[in-house]
Design an enzyme around this catalytic site. Structure first.
Site, short mmCIF file in Angstrom:
data_model
loop_
_atom_site.label_atom_id
_atom_site.label_comp_id
_atom_site.label_asym_id
_atom_site.label_seq_id
_atom_site.Cartn_x
_atom_site.Cartn_y
_atom_site.Cartn_z
N SER A 102 -0.96 -92.89 28.75
CA SER A 102 -1.69 -93.51 29.62
C SER A 102 0.25 -94.22 28.55
O SER A 102 0.40 -93.73 27.97
CB SER A 102 -2.18 -94.86 28.80
OG SER A 102 -2.22 -94.90 27.28
N LYS A 103 0.21 -95.49 29.51
CA LYS A 103 1.99 -96.32 29.39
C LYS A 103 2.83 -96.25 28.12
O LYS A 103 3.61 -96.08 27.49
CB LYS A 103 1.60 -98.06 29.89
CG LYS A 103 1.01 -97.99 31.48
CD LYS A 103 -0.65 -98.51 30.69
CE LYS A 103 -1.92 -97.29 31.95
NZ LYS A 103 -2.39 -97.33 30.17
#
Length: 480
Positions: free
Chosen positions: A253-254
């Site tokens: 994820s980010k």
RNA sequence: GCGACGUUGGUGCAGUCCGGUUCAGCACGUCGCCCUUUCAAGGCGAAGACCAGCGGUUCAAAUCCGCUACGUCGCACCA
């Protein structure tokens, strides 16, 4: 072999992260390996999550890695349209068929009722799932709600007993008991299909020969199998690819930093290194090969070599691989690719710098830190750094003075070998080790103790600037 | 909570489906040496896992079976 048709089916909710792109890559490789078709289909059935330039971000991500698709929203193809939002009537026809067959039903439950139902189930420690309320509606009750114009969805009538099995070419047979499968919504109240309905209908209509997707989809395969059976369609081979995890073993994820291929490219990763690295996430050829060019990947990629355990995105390994690819670049190619990262210079200088920096960086964005001394007018010295190990102010001064005298005699610094030989002689005359003599000169010229090769650095810096810096270094020492 | 999937040196992978010539292979990283005017790169070499744990099956298991632990994912009118 029958026509191989593999599809990559992302939803336009932002720039695809590298895990999704890895999935796209596997599909691309299998299609190319078999001489089949690679198809891009956009799963834009959730209007709420859609991002403005979502489609463009997907296309751009694939282009960066050169994953050319044969059919897709922009190029068309014989089985279009390739955006699910443009195929709505298709899904509606198919659900109508299921309802007629009694394998799907209308559900009029409100959000509130469903939320309450789930809350209750959770409170009782049960698995949350639809409680079949509308599946048991009588004909009269149904007519009543229709008359009232109540919003409705269509749900799949999952058998209450038995089990459903899917042959997966990566995991083997997967089996889940039907009692653990929810009566999934197939058609939403806005007339859009959910993923489950849309994939099955489109994969069949588009004649997809191999369904590949992340293994986070495994729990919902029974819904798809049931749909294939309800429609009376053959189930194409399925393969659930291992997910790509971050170093903390959590889904990428980010939070893990760069996630899109564009970001990686902008950080100085070569696209061929990225391609190679991504291909190795969940796939390996044997126990000793790490480096694969695109053509080799296409040639060697087979489904039986896909791993079943999740793949961890090992940044350290990517860095190594990227450095490997950078070193393999020709000087011209390297200079061209480095250009955007070193905007303050010209092509000729960059080309001259190539052999010096190529094998000293793992990423292109590390180049500036290595050569920034070339672009500054004058350097400020901390006299202490000019005085290396086993040296004192007097000896550093002597070294720089000797170097200046020698360099001053040369109108050009082009003959590196000759200059180096003379400087070595100077060091010997002064009774210094090369390390001591050249160390002082290096700091004077570049301002740092670590730099690209000295002779070349001076040549590129130029006679005038080099001599000026040495002079300034000398005065800095004289000041002590 | 329920379900599914997974578990090999510090890290990432191979080998597991078709048990026995591999005292478990490769790469990254680490350490040492060589090269050397720095840093890299390159060359050579070293340390490091008994294959999550336990119990079975077998003459023989990292490889088959079961249980446990741990991790991840799923359980939406999201994909």
């Amino acid at each position: 072999m029958t026509d191989i048709r593999v599809r990559f089916a992302p939803s336009p909710t932002g720039a695809p992260h590298v895990g999704n792109i890895r999935t796209a890559l596997f599909g691309y490789l299998w299609a190319r390996h078999t001489g089949g078709k690679f198809i891009l289909r956009i799963e834009d059935t959730d209007q709420a999550r859609e991002v403005e330039n979502g489609l463009e971000l997907i296309l751009e991500s694939l282009r960066v890695l050169g994953l050319q698709w044969d059919e897709g929203p922009d190029v068309g193809g014989p089985y279009g349209p390739y955006e699910q939002s443009k195929r709505l009537p298709l899904y509606q026809e198919h659900t109508a068929r299921l309802i007629a067959q009694g394998q799907a039903y209308y559900c009029y439950c409100t959000e509130e009722r469903l939320a309450r139902m789930r809350a209750d189930q959770k409170a009782r420690g049960e698995q949350t799932r639809y409680d079949y309320h509308c599946r048991n509606l009588s004909e009269a009750e149904r007519a009543e709600r229709e008359r009232a114009g109540a919003p409705k969805v269509v749900r799949l009538a999952v058998p209450r007993g038995g089990k459903t099995t899917l042959r997966d070419f990566i995991h083997g047979d997967l089996t889940i008991e039907n009692k653990n499968v929810d009566d999934q919504v197939l058609l939403k109240s806005d007339g859009f299909p959910t993923y489950h309905l849309a994939v099955v209908v489109d994969d069949h209509l588009m004649k997809i020969s191999h369904v590949m997707r992340g293994d986070d989809w495994i729990p919902s395969f029974p819904k798809h199998v049931l749909l294939y059976q309800a429609f009376g369609w053959d189930i194409p081979p399925h393969g659930h690819l291992p997910n790509v995890l971050g170093p903390d073993k959590k889904k990428l994820s980010k939070r893990h930093g760069a996630t899109s291929v564009m970001q990686f490219r902008d950080e100085g990763y070569l696209t061929e290194a990225l391609l190679n690295f991504l291909a190795r996430l969940g796939w390996s050829y044997d126990d000793k090969s790490e480096v694969f060019a695109r053509d080799q990947l296409i040639d060697l990629f087979t489904l039986d070599k896909i791993e079943h355990a999740p793949a961890i995105f090992d940044l350290a390994k990517l860095d190594w691989l990227n450095g490997y690819y950078i070193r393999a670049l020709s000087d011209d190619d390297f200079a061209a690719r480095a250009a955007p990262f070193v905007p303050q210079t010209d092509a000729a200088t960059l080309r001259a710098l190539a052999p010096l920096t190529k094998e000293r960086v793992k990423k292109l964005n590390e180049i500036p830190a290595l050569v920034d001394f070339l672009f500054e007018e004058d350097l400020e010295y901390d006299p202490q750094t000019l005085i290396g190990k086993g040296m004192d102010a007097a000896s550093a001064l002597a070294a720089l003075r000797a170097a200046r005298a020698t360099l001053d005699k040369h109108v050009s610094f082009d003959d590196e070998e000759k200059i180096e030989a003379e400087l070595r002689a100077d060091a010997e005359k002064l009774g210094m080790k090369n390390l001591q003599f050249f160390g002082a000169l290096r700091v004077a010229v570049t301002g740092k103790t670590v730099s690209p090769p000295l002779m070349s650095s001076m040549r590129i810096l130029g006679r005038e600037k080099t001599l000026r810096r040495i002079a300034r270094a000398i005065s800095a020492l004289e000041y002590l």
